[in-house]
Design a protein around this motif. Structure first.
Motif, PDB file in Angstrom:
ATOM      1  N   THR A 132      -0.985   6.960  -0.377  1.00  0.00           N
ATOM      2  CA  THR A 132      -0.133   5.780  -0.578  1.00  0.00           C
ATOM      3  C   THR A 132       0.834   6.020  -1.731  1.00  0.00           C
ATOM      4  N   GLU A 179      -7.260   7.467   0.187  1.00  0.00           N
ATOM      5  CA  GLU A 179      -6.029   6.875   0.720  1.00  0.00           C
ATOM      6  C   GLU A 179      -5.009   6.553  -0.365  1.00  0.00           C
ATOM      7  N   GLU A 180      -5.492   6.183  -1.560  1.00  0.00           N
ATOM      8  CA  GLU A 180      -4.552   5.824  -2.627  1.00  0.00           C
ATOM      9  C   GLU A 180      -3.659   6.991  -3.014  1.00  0.00           C
TER      10      GLU A 180
END
Length: 107
Positions: A95, A91-92
């Motif tokens: 993001t 997810e980073e």
């Protein structure tokens, strides 16, 4: 065993493995992977082609863009899903892409 070995060999590449983990949660286009991995479009396209040729990934058109996702109809999808579930979330990367304003940069 042969199929499992082929899948593991294909996913033995860190870029392809990371791409698959991202696709387990999100559809992405090539331009997003180019930005995430700071790689050339031809290099990313080659990784996608290998995953697609093996049946692990499918594509769908949305207007003029092509988005990729896991092929949940793949005959050994349960095995692939077990592998993806065992990996840390990516997810980073998404993001960070959103912070850079490049989440969907196909436009």
């Amino acid at each position: 065993m042969d199929q499992a070995a082929a899948i593991l060999k294909l996913l033995g590449d860190k870029t392809r493995l990371t791409m698959m983990r991202i696709l387990a949660d999100h559809d992405c286009c090539v331009c997003e992977f180019v930005a995430m991995f700071d790689a050339s479009q031809p290099a990313i396209s080659q990784h996608i082609r290998k995953l697609k040729d093996a049946g692990l990934v499918k594509e769908s058109r949305r207007g003029q863009w092509v988005f990729y996702s896991l092929n949940r109809q793949y005959e050994h999808f349960e095995f692939v899903q077990l592998l993806m579930d065992a990996l840390p979330s990516q997810e980073e990367k998404l993001t960070e892409l959103e912070k850079q304003g490049k989440r969907i940069s196909c436009e």
